[in-house]
Design a protein around this motif. Sequence first.
Motif, PDB file in Angstrom:
ATOM      1  N   GLN A   1       0.825  -1.191   0.000  1.00 56.99           N
ATOM      2  CA  GLN A   1       0.000   0.000   0.000  1.00 56.99           C
ATOM      3  C   GLN A   1       0.866   1.251   0.000  1.00 56.99           C
ATOM      4  OE1 GLN A   1      -2.811   0.027   3.241  1.00 56.99           O
ATOM      5  NE2 GLN A   1      -4.443  -0.621   1.887  1.00 56.99           N
ATOM      6  N   VAL A   2       0.249   2.348  -0.390  1.00 54.69           N
ATOM      7  CA  VAL A   2       0.931   3.633  -0.400  1.00 54.69           C
ATOM      8  C   VAL A   2       0.356   4.485   0.726  1.00 54.69           C
ATOM      9  CG1 VAL A   2      -0.704   4.614  -2.061  1.00 54.69           C
ATOM     10  CG2 VAL A   2       1.602   5.568  -1.872  1.00 54.69           C
ATOM     11  N   GLN A   3       1.208   5.272   1.354  1.00 53.66           N
ATOM     12  CA  GLN A   3       0.767   6.181   2.409  1.00 53.66           C
ATOM     13  C   GLN A   3       0.563   7.567   1.799  1.00 53.66           C
ATOM     14  OE1 GLN A   3       3.685   4.039   3.106  1.00 53.66           O
ATOM     15  NE2 GLN A   3       2.016   2.662   3.675  1.00 53.66           N
ATOM     16  N   LEU A   4      -0.537   8.207   2.180  1.00 53.03           N
ATOM     17  CA  LEU A   4      -0.926   9.480   1.581  1.00 53.03           C
ATOM     18  C   LEU A   4      -1.128  10.532   2.662  1.00 53.03           C
ATOM     19  CD1 LEU A   4      -3.611   8.048  -0.880  1.00 53.03           C
ATOM     20  CD2 LEU A   4      -1.238   8.612  -1.412  1.00 53.03           C
ATOM     21  N   VAL A   5      -0.598  11.729   2.441  1.00 50.66           N
ATOM     22  CA  VAL A   5      -0.755  12.833   3.383  1.00 50.66           C
ATOM     23  C   VAL A   5      -1.184  14.074   2.609  1.00 50.66           C
ATOM     24  CG1 VAL A   5       0.353  14.292   5.095  1.00 50.66           C
ATOM     25  CG2 VAL A   5       0.986  11.876   4.933  1.00 50.66           C
ATOM     26  N   GLU A   6      -2.382  14.574   2.945  1.00 52.55           N
ATOM     27  CA  GLU A   6      -2.905  15.775   2.289  1.00 52.55           C
ATOM     28  C   GLU A   6      -2.472  17.024   3.047  1.00 52.55           C
ATOM     29  OE1 GLU A   6      -6.348  12.679   2.139  1.00 52.55           O
ATOM     30  OE2 GLU A   6      -4.849  13.366   3.583  1.00 52.55           O
ATOM     31  N   SER A   7      -2.398  18.134   2.320  1.00 55.85           N
ATOM     32  CA  SER A   7      -2.127  19.438   2.911  1.00 55.85           C
ATOM     33  C   SER A   7      -2.713  20.513   2.017  1.00 55.85           C
ATOM     34  CB  SER A   7      -0.625  19.661   3.098  1.00 55.85           C
ATOM     35  OG  SER A   7       0.036  19.632   1.844  1.00 55.85           O
ATOM     36  N   GLY A   8      -2.776  21.735   2.569  1.00 51.68           N
ATOM     37  CA  GLY A   8      -3.208  22.869   1.762  1.00 51.68           C
ATOM     38  C   GLY A   8      -4.616  23.349   2.022  1.00 51.68           C
ATOM     39  N   GLY A   9      -5.353  22.645   2.865  1.00 50.96           N
ATOM     40  CA  GLY A   9      -6.699  23.090   3.182  1.00 50.96           C
ATOM     41  C   GLY A   9      -6.690  24.368   4.006  1.00 50.96           C
ATOM     42  N   GLY A  10      -7.870  24.939   4.182  1.00 49.96           N
ATOM     43  CA  GLY A  10      -7.973  26.155   4.979  1.00 49.96           C
ATOM     44  C   GLY A  10      -9.294  26.846   4.776  1.00 49.96           C
ATOM     45  N   LEU A  11      -9.344  28.090   5.243  1.00 54.53           N
ATOM     46  CA  LEU A  11     -10.545  28.923   5.137  1.00 54.53           C
ATOM     47  C   LEU A  11     -10.325  29.936   4.026  1.00 54.53           C
ATOM     48  CD1 LEU A  11     -13.269  29.995   6.235  1.00 54.53           C
ATOM     49  CD2 LEU A  11     -11.928  31.364   7.865  1.00 54.53           C
ATOM     50  N   VAL A  12     -11.291  30.044   3.135  1.00 57.22           N
ATOM     51  CA  VAL A  12     -11.183  30.984   2.021  1.00 57.22           C
ATOM     52  C   VAL A  12     -12.562  31.569   1.748  1.00 57.22           C
ATOM     53  CG1 VAL A  12     -11.542  29.187   0.274  1.00 57.22           C
ATOM     54  CG2 VAL A  12     -10.283  31.250  -0.331  1.00 57.22           C
ATOM     55  N   GLN A  13     -12.586  32.778   1.233  1.00 58.69           N
ATOM     56  CA  GLN A  13     -13.861  33.399   0.867  1.00 58.69           C
ATOM     57  C   GLN A  13     -14.355  32.862  -0.470  1.00 58.69           C
ATOM     58  OE1 GLN A  13     -13.253  37.669   0.984  1.00 58.69           O
ATOM     59  NE2 GLN A  13     -14.063  37.754   3.080  1.00 58.69           N
ATOM     60  N   ALA A  14     -15.649  32.923  -0.651  1.00 58.11           N
ATOM     61  CA  ALA A  14     -16.232  32.514  -1.935  1.00 58.11           C
ATOM     62  C   ALA A  14     -15.569  33.282  -3.075  1.00 58.11           C
ATOM     63  CB  ALA A  14     -17.733  32.758  -1.922  1.00 58.11           C
ATOM     64  N   GLY A  15     -15.281  32.552  -4.144  1.00 57.80           N
ATOM     65  CA  GLY A  15     -14.587  33.147  -5.273  1.00 57.80           C
ATOM     66  C   GLY A  15     -13.084  33.001  -5.221  1.00 57.80           C
ATOM     67  N   GLY A  16     -12.574  32.589  -4.073  1.00 56.80           N
ATOM     68  CA  GLY A  16     -11.148  32.444  -3.899  1.00 56.80           C
ATOM     69  C   GLY A  16     -10.617  31.112  -4.412  1.00 56.80           C
TER      70      GLY A  16
END
Length: 123
Positions: A1-16
């Motif tokens: 199996q492969v291990q996966l790590v997500e990043s980059g999420g956050g809070l943004v305004q509509a249209g962003g």
Amino acid sequence: QVQLVESGGGLVQAGGSLRLSCAASGRTFTSYTMGWFRQAPGKERDFVAAISWSGGGTYYADSVKGRFTISRDNAKNTVYLQMNSLKPEDTAVYYCAAGYRGVSSVRQNYDSWGQGTQVTVSS
């Protein structure tokens, strides 16, 4: 199996915009089709986008077509999801997934999953 790590999420305004990344380790990254799914509170985990092992084939959910772009860098063992023109309804936990069965929107075709990253779009 492969291990996966997500990043980059956050809070943004509509249209962003936001760019999610998913770093893979373990078995050969280029063996895998990669996908992004998302899950809003109280809802099913839904398909967002997928990309073939070479990057030559992509597939998008209708709800994100024209706004989101999936890409991958096999030299860096990383898949990306560029999200533009974000809407409040894009708010969800976004999951990266890896599978062997080719570009697919079917959740069961993916064998490895990351822990998810929260994306919140305010109106």
